[in-house]
Design an enzyme around this catalytic site. Structure first.
Site, mmCIF file in Angstrom:
data_model
loop_
_atom_site.group_PDB
_atom_site.id
_atom_site.type_symbol
_atom_site.label_atom_id
_atom_site.label_comp_id
_atom_site.label_asym_id
_atom_site.label_seq_id
_atom_site.Cartn_x
_atom_site.Cartn_y
_atom_site.Cartn_z
ATOM 1 N N GLU B 16 -7.904 -27.326 -38.016
ATOM 2 C CA GLU B 16 -9.227 -26.898 -38.496
ATOM 3 C C GLU B 16 -9.591 -27.621 -39.791
ATOM 4 O O GLU B 16 -10.726 -28.080 -39.972
ATOM 5 C CB GLU B 16 -9.239 -25.385 -38.708
ATOM 6 N N CYS B 115 -12.303 -19.316 -37.905
ATOM 7 C CA CYS B 115 -11.064 -18.641 -37.503
ATOM 8 C C CYS B 115 -10.801 -17.452 -38.428
ATOM 9 O O CYS B 115 -11.701 -16.654 -38.704
ATOM 10 C CB CYS B 115 -9.952 -19.678 -37.514
ATOM 11 N N HIS B 134 -11.703 -15.676 -35.450
ATOM 12 C CA HIS B 134 -10.639 -15.613 -34.458
ATOM 13 C C HIS B 134 -10.487 -14.163 -34.002
ATOM 14 O O HIS B 134 -10.611 -13.242 -34.807
ATOM 15 C CB HIS B 134 -9.315 -16.111 -35.054
#
Lengths: 222, 222
Positions: B16, B115, B134
């Site tokens: 990421e 996330c 997430h």
């Protein structure tokens, strides 16, 4: 536990390196990054990291000259050659890398190449077979000049598994088999490249297990 | 040239971080990674890298305590908070990070969270608004316990741009506008997250220009 060497050099595309390494670790593959020095680099003043193609500096696990990486190929199950123009040039022009590629393939082990990393298939003088790469090196991989024989059967598919070199070991674990080389399109396809490596090393079930928590958007085609 | 701070800590999800940094650099955004120390870490013995969640060690550009990163927010145009459970915990529990998030948003600048990074929206006490993350931190972001008021209006969309906080600057460059926060689903959606940031900072044309050479497989939904 399967294991993989992932090469890195100055100019390596850091997304391709990181996505592959990270995804393989998620699958339980023991990964080691091995730094390939540029021929012009001063080996007496080493620094502990590689400069990625977009400026991210990544610490490597070991230098490629270490005995466990050099030919004859060691106990590793897979060799990964990422792209990034400058990094791929350094790797593909290394005689030791070329020799390791040939040894891995001779032993039926997996060699994965992505993006400009596919150039190493050419410099390693691999036989003509299906292959893909970043479009920027397509011309080099196809043929040197008009009317010369084809080097490779170039494909536009995102992931190409060269069937000519597929070998299947009748070992104890039926989900593990080795093929080579895998060569691949570019950063955008780093995920399917990495997931394909997971499947080849650990089986389709592990691929699904690793993919699920990544929560790709619906309709993602890999 | 637009600019961005991208936070990094031990336990940051390295895909990421890398996908966002790399993609923004491709768009011409000046990126600086800023290392957020864990509260338990010995600041008298600093090391120059962060340990990613899957073992990749990434050198950071500067330490978050440096004056240019601390509130009041400096001239940066965007702040990015990546995921990875342990890294997101460190970032979201930092009072200085929380203050910086609020300042960026108060100034109409972009804050992107991906996330588990979305946890920082909670610890920064942002007002109720649309948000994603997430799945592993969804329950925390939605509400603390049954029958308690909702913290956020949780969405399953891969990319959520919170319209409540959208602001548009009538500056000289019509393609640049600021919104906040952007929060996002997980590693698999790091590419659309990064491309959305490019579009917000540099316009739709630049997004298309950066996306093309990434050669995503046909039918990729971003």
């Amino acid at each position: 536990m399967p294991s993989a060497i992932i090469l890195i050099a100055d100019g390596t595309e850091e997304m391709e390196f990181t996505i592959t390494y990270d995804t393989l670790v998620r699958a339980g593959v023991a990964c080691q990054s091995a730094y390939v020095r540029n021929a012009a680099e001063d080996s007496t003043a080493p620094r502990p990291y590689a400069h990625g193609s977009r400026g991210i500096r990544i610490m490597y696990d070991a230098v490629f000259e270490a005995p466990q990486f050099l030919p004859p190929a060691s106990g590793y199950d897979a060799l990964v050659i990422p792209g990034g123009a400058k990094g791929a040039e350094t790797m593909s022009s290394s005689a030791a890398v070329q020799e390791l590629v040939r040894e891995f393939l001779a032993q039926g082990k997996i060699v994965g190449m992505i993006c400009a990393g596919s150039l190493t298939a050419l410099t390693s003088k691999l036989p003509r077979q299906p292959l893909t790469s970043h479009p920027s090196v397509k011309a080099q991989l196809e043929k040197i000049e008009q009317n010369s024989p084809l080097h490779f059967d170039y494909s536009e598919d995102p992931v190409v598994i060269s069937s000519k070199l597929v070998t299947r070991h009748s070992n104890l674990n039926p989900s593990r088999h080795s093929r080579g080389p895998v060569s691949l399109f570019i950063a955008g396809t780093a995920f399917p490249f990495a997931l394909t490596l997971v499947e080849m090393l650990c089986g389709a079930e592990k691929r699904a297990e690793v993919r699920a928590p990544m929560v790709f958007p619906a309709a993602t085609p890999f």
